[in-house]
Scaffold this motif. Structure first.
Motif, PDB file in Angstrom:
ATOM      1  N   GLY A  46       3.191  32.551  41.183  1.00  0.00           N
ATOM      2  CA  GLY A  46       2.156  33.073  42.071  1.00  0.00           C
ATOM      3  C   GLY A  46       0.798  33.184  41.419  1.00  0.00           C
ATOM      4  N   THR A  47       0.739  33.255  40.083  1.00  0.00           N
ATOM      5  CA  THR A  47      -0.527  33.379  39.354  1.00  0.00           C
ATOM      6  C   THR A  47      -0.996  32.041  38.792  1.00  0.00           C
ATOM      7  N   TRP A  48      -0.108  31.310  38.161  1.00  0.00           N
ATOM      8  CA  TRP A  48      -0.474  30.070  37.479  1.00  0.00           C
ATOM      9  C   TRP A  48      -0.080  28.812  38.234  1.00  0.00           C
ATOM     10  N   GLY A  49       0.629  28.946  39.337  1.00  0.00           N
ATOM     11  CA  GLY A  49       1.042  27.774  40.080  1.00  0.00           C
ATOM     12  C   GLY A  49       1.995  26.909  39.260  1.00  0.00           C
ATOM     13  N   ILE A  50       1.815  25.596  39.348  1.00  0.00           N
ATOM     14  CA  ILE A  50       2.720  24.644  38.706  1.00  0.00           C
ATOM     15  C   ILE A  50       2.725  24.779  37.190  1.00  0.00           C
ATOM     16  N   TRP A  51       1.624  25.322  36.603  1.00  0.00           N
ATOM     17  CA  TRP A  51       1.570  25.453  35.144  1.00  0.00           C
ATOM     18  C   TRP A  51       2.555  26.488  34.618  1.00  0.00           C
ATOM     19  N   ALA A  52       2.933  27.428  35.458  1.00  0.00           N
ATOM     20  CA  ALA A  52       3.876  28.461  35.010  1.00  0.00           C
ATOM     21  C   ALA A  52       5.232  27.858  34.622  1.00  0.00           C
ATOM     22  N   PRO A  53       5.887  27.053  35.496  1.00  0.00           N
ATOM     23  CA  PRO A  53       7.157  26.446  35.070  1.00  0.00           C
ATOM     24  C   PRO A  53       6.991  25.415  33.956  1.00  0.00           C
TER      25      PRO A  53
END
Length: 450
Positions: A132-139
């Motif tokens: 929810g915060t970083w979008g695709i960069w989180a995974p």
């Protein structure tokens, strides 16, 4: 027999023993050093496996929603387990990397680096923003951190096992190798215990928002403890002899593939059942029980804590008995037990009765411990000193790729398509494969390490 003959025989036996063996009998400074080594190898592996298992527990409970909220439940779980599996692919690379320096520079210094890499990677997962915060960069970053975890653990186990085995007298190598082998039991118990405590005191929203991060952040403290302990130990006398004689391998992994290919492949096959049992009985069964059977998260975590005691018991019993009974015999016995228990595990789980679930998971982990306990001495004894770190580590972690990385993924697909009984047959098949591999290997308890 005359007293002169007895005296000469005793003298010859004493002269053939190494310093560690003589000091262990006399209880002198060497014995104190052995105790310190045992504690250091145990604490280090416990901390590293705590880090590793924190991720597995979180993958089963919360990472699917925190990092893959746009997927349907089954695919989100598979995506979560896929990031979990990345570390297993990285572990053989860690074996090659840390094994290279462990066989050329020394066991102790490499273990310090592996602890730092593992601990800091784990702590950073606790600080990582969600989808929810970083979008695709989180995974993406989550996968990178999991990869670094795998690199660190790939270098950990071999060094810790060698630290214990190469310091120990020949007749007690199984006993001292039991200490690093207990690390996974304690690490798993600690990781599960922290998650259980948080699940018990926090409501579901708080747990999913920030509570699941706490076990990862604890790693900052644990790294400091591990470094304090490991910096106090000395290099192993077996490696010191090789280094002083300038006999270290130039490229250890190449030498392993050239001189020990059979031992490497068969030992990796022998490890498959241990990994398959552990990660099916813990990570997958946790997800299956809470998601499919509807058992409360805190209840299942509490049952996992009970089951972990079975793992510790099996590990200690088999490791310590292997000095007298033989490593190979006990590993074979554990594989036979596992082949039978694979067919029992899921019928017990599907009752949804807490006592029977604890029995099912605990029995699987006991079988795993019987196989796993003697491996702490068995794998190092299969390889020569010049390449022992690389060979033992690579065999151990290749078994992890084949048995641990794919087990939750295969189990999820099998259960979805054919029902839970098919997962049990899958476990039994892995046990039979490991049994055949170990049957083709020799007994090693009487071998000299140099």
């Amino acid at each position: 027999m005359t007293s002169e003959a007895t005296s000469a025989e005793t003298s010859a036996e004493t002269s053939a023993e190494g310093p560690a063996e003589r000091s262990a009998k006399t209880g002198g400074d060497g014995g104190e050093s052995l105790r310190r080594v045992a504690v250091a190898s145990f604490i280090g592996t416990a901390i590293e496996f705590y880090d590793f298992y924190c991720y597995g527990t979180a993958a089963a409970l919360v990472l699917n929603q925190a990092f893959f909220p746009t997927l349907d439940p089954v695919n989100a779980t598979l995506a979560s387990f896929s990031t979990y599996a990345v570390a297993f692919a990285a572990r053989p690379l860690g074996s090659v990397l840390f094994g290279h320096f462990g066989d050329r520079v020394g066991r102790k210094s490499v273990l310090v680096v592996s602890l730092l890499l593992m601990g800091l990677s784990t702590a950073c997962v606790g600080l990582l923003p969600g989808y929810g915060t970083w979008g695709i960069w989180a995974p993406v970053v989550l996968t990178l951190l999991r990869f670094l975890q795998g690199i660190g653990l790939g270098g950990e186990w071999g060094g810790a096992a060698l630290l214990a085995v190469e310091h120990a007298p020949r007749s007690r190598r199984g006993l001292y190798a039991a200490f690093p082998q207990l690390g996974p039991s304690v690490g798993f118990f600690a990781a599960t215990g922290v998650f259980w405590l948080l699940s018990s005191v926090l409501d579901d929203a708080a747990f999913r928002s920030w509570g699941w991060r706490v076990p990862f952040l604890v790693s900052f403290l644990l790294v400091g403890v591990g470094l304090f302990v490991r910096l106090k130990i000395s290099e192993t006398p077996v490696f010191t002899k090789v280094r002083d004689a300038q006999e270290a391998a130039r490229v250890p992994v190449v030498d392993v593939l050239r001189t020990h290919p059979r031992e490497l492949l068969l030992a990796a096959g022998g490890m498959i059942v241990a990994y398959g049992l552990f990660y099916t009985a813990t990570t997958y069964c946790l997800a299956y029980a809470t998601g499919t059977l509807g058992i409360a998260r805190s209840t299942m975590l509490g049952l996992s804590l009970v089951a972990c005691l079975f793992l510790a018991a099996g590990t200690w019993l088999a490791a310590t008995r292997s000095d007298a009974a033989g490593r190979r015999r006990l590993i074979l016995a554990g594989s036979v037990l596992a082949a039978g228990w694979g067919l029992v595990l899921f019928p017990l789980l599907d009752t949804a009765q807490p006592v029977l679930i604890a029995l099912g998971v605990g029995g699987a982990l006991f079988c795993m411990g019987v196989v796993y306990g003697p491996m702490g001495a068995y794998l190092p004894e299969l390889f020569s000193t010049r390449v022992r770190y690389s060979g033992a580590s690579l065999a151990y972690n290749l078994g992890g790729v084949l048995g641990g990385a794919v087990a939750p993924l295969v189990a999820t697909r099998l259960q979805s398509a054919f029902g839970s009984a098919s997962v049990g047959w899958y476990l039994s098949a892995m046990a039979v494969l490991s049994l055949l591999c170990v049957l083709a290997l020799p007994e090693t308890r009487a071998r000299e390490l140099t």
